[in-house]
Design an enzyme around this catalytic site. Structure first.
Site, mmCIF file in Angstrom:
data_model
loop_
_atom_site.group_PDB
_atom_site.id
_atom_site.type_symbol
_atom_site.label_atom_id
_atom_site.label_comp_id
_atom_site.label_asym_id
_atom_site.label_seq_id
_atom_site.Cartn_x
_atom_site.Cartn_y
_atom_site.Cartn_z
ATOM 1 N N LEU A 1 -17.385 -5.670 1.437
ATOM 2 C CA LEU A 1 -18.547 -4.995 0.839
ATOM 3 C C LEU A 1 -18.527 -5.073 -0.693
ATOM 4 C CD1 LEU A 1 -18.678 -1.962 3.294
ATOM 5 C CD2 LEU A 1 -20.148 -3.989 3.279
ATOM 6 N N TYR B 1 0.865 -1.177 0.000
ATOM 7 C CA TYR B 1 0.000 0.000 0.000
ATOM 8 C C TYR B 1 0.906 1.233 0.000
ATOM 9 C CZ TYR B 1 -3.411 -3.410 1.874
ATOM 10 O OH TYR B 1 -4.207 -4.505 2.093
ATOM 11 N N GLN C 1 -6.125 -14.386 5.903
ATOM 12 C CA GLN C 1 -6.953 -13.345 5.301
ATOM 13 C C GLN C 1 -7.229 -13.748 3.858
ATOM 14 O OE1 GLN C 1 -6.570 -8.633 4.248
ATOM 15 N NE2 GLN C 1 -5.923 -9.229 6.295
ATOM 16 N N LYS D 1 -25.404 1.345 -2.594
ATOM 17 C CA LYS D 1 -25.283 2.692 -3.178
ATOM 18 C C LYS D 1 -25.418 2.684 -4.709
ATOM 19 C CE LYS D 1 -20.185 2.840 -3.376
ATOM 20 N NZ LYS D 1 -18.983 3.542 -2.880
ATOM 21 N N SER E 1 -16.506 -4.217 -3.230
ATOM 22 C CA SER E 1 -16.261 -2.960 -3.970
ATOM 23 C C SER E 1 -17.456 -2.006 -3.943
ATOM 24 C CB SER E 1 -15.862 -3.252 -5.426
ATOM 25 O OG SER E 1 -14.702 -4.049 -5.463
ATOM 26 N N PHE F 1 -12.435 -7.423 0.923
ATOM 27 C CA PHE F 1 -13.569 -7.123 0.028
ATOM 28 C C PHE F 1 -14.905 -7.432 0.716
ATOM 29 C CE2 PHE F 1 -11.043 -7.911 -4.177
ATOM 30 C CZ PHE F 1 -10.511 -6.632 -4.093
ATOM 31 N N SER G 1 -2.052 -14.831 3.742
ATOM 32 C CA SER G 1 -3.113 -14.163 2.997
ATOM 33 C C SER G 1 -3.134 -14.711 1.570
ATOM 34 C CB SER G 1 -2.832 -12.651 2.990
ATOM 35 O OG SER G 1 -3.824 -11.951 2.281
ATOM 36 N N ASN G 2 -4.326 -14.880 1.035
ATOM 37 C CA ASN G 2 -4.491 -15.363 -0.345
ATOM 38 C C ASN G 2 -3.947 -16.778 -0.552
ATOM 39 O OD1 ASN G 2 -5.579 -12.806 -1.592
ATOM 40 N ND2 ASN G 2 -3.618 -12.028 -0.829
#
Length: 307
Positions: free
Chosen positions: A208, A59, A177, A216, A210, A206, A157-158
């Site tokens: 939600l 990140y 994760q 929304k 994306s 993830f 993770s993954n």
């Protein structure tokens, strides 16, 4: 003091609503990013009972860890905050490759400690598997870091179920994760039974989908401007119909659809904590409203059946 839960078999105690920070300094992931807003949302989270921050080397790269290190230091009490970070991405010239070798993971942890301005990392993940390193060797390197006091808990993770089994041969893995949400429940098939048997905590990313699971979007959404698998036209329209069925439950409780969705994840035995991301401080505060949601047994089953 906010409600706290224990993450699996670790000693880590956290608010079940954590904060995913890929939009904090993640300039490589989000083209237009307000850095001050990123700092502000971390500060807001810490000031309002969130104590679990999830970041990663990639990140930024590196920049999210640096910002979190600064904010946590300014906040004053490092022991009140549980920091998770991840490594595996290695820069080779202009290319990024995955490296799970013990030497690289040790070097990555040492560098992350410096960026985070701390002498220990609460939860350190192997971010993605590489092709070559035996997974129990990679996790063995993290176990040595744990014995040295540099990390407190070990994550992957993954990882596929096969990779997780190999990684956990010695029983050292504390957390996995992976992608999991109401639109992609594949983890329930093999990962959930395994992690529950071995007291490993599953942390979904993830959650939600994306934004699709927030309610929304509608059928007039311009899909040409959207990227990713959740926005393929036919699938998107089918999923919207399902989301509308959750809106009924949300309206009855006078809350957002996202709160219902996040609360549902926390009813899964494999999941102790969720880490929704945010780009603004008000979104962090909004995510915290999930803690007030009480779903009935009938509502939990209804959501299960809709998806």
């Amino acid at each position: 003091m906010a409600l706290q839960v224990q993450i699996g078999k670790t000693e880590l105690k956290v608010n079940p609503i954590g904060l995913g920070t890929n939009a904090v300094g993640g300039h490589n992931l989000f083209p237009i990013l307000d850095e001050q807003a990123g700092r502000q949302l971390v500060q807001t989270g810490l000031a309002n009972g969130i104590n679990f921050l999830d970041t990663a080397f990639i990140y930024g790269p590196k920049h999210s860890e640096e910002i979190i290190g600064e904010v946590v230091k300014e906040n004053g009490n490092r022991s009140d905050v549980v920091i998770a970070t991840k490594a595996a991405h290695k820069m080779v010239g202009n290319e990024i490759v995955m490296d799970n070798s013990p030497a690289f993971l040790k070097e990555s942890a040492d560098e992350a400690l410096q960026r985070l301005q701390t002498d220990y990392i609460d939860l350190f993940y192997i971010h993605f598997p590489d092709k070559d390193t035996p997974k129990y060797e990679a996790v063995g390197a993290l176990q040595r870091l744990k014995e040295e006091g540099k990390i407190r808990a070990i994550g992957v993770s993954n990882f596929s179920i096969e990779q997780l089994r190999e990684a956990n041969i010695d029983g050292y893995v504390d957390v996995i994760q992976g992608e999991y949400n109401l639109l992609n429940r594949d983890a329930e098939i093999e990962l959930f039974p395994y992690v529950m048997e071995h007291q490993i905590s599953f942390i979904p990313y993830f959650p939600l989908a994306s934004g699709v699971l927030t309610g929304k979007y509608d059928k007039n959404t311009n899909l040409a401007e959207k990227r990713g698998k959740f926005f393929q036209k036919e699938l998107f329209e089918k999923n919207l119909e399902k989301v509308e069925r959750i809106r009924k439950i949300a309206n009855e409780k006078d809350i957002d659809i996202a709160h219902v969705v996040l609360a549902w994840y926390l009813t899964r035995d494999a999941i102790d904590v969720v880490i929704p991301g945010a780009k603004r401080a008000d979104q962090v505060l909004n995510n915290l409203k999930t803690l007030d949601v009480q779903l009935t047994v009938d509502e939990i089953q209804e959501i299960d059946q809709i998806f």
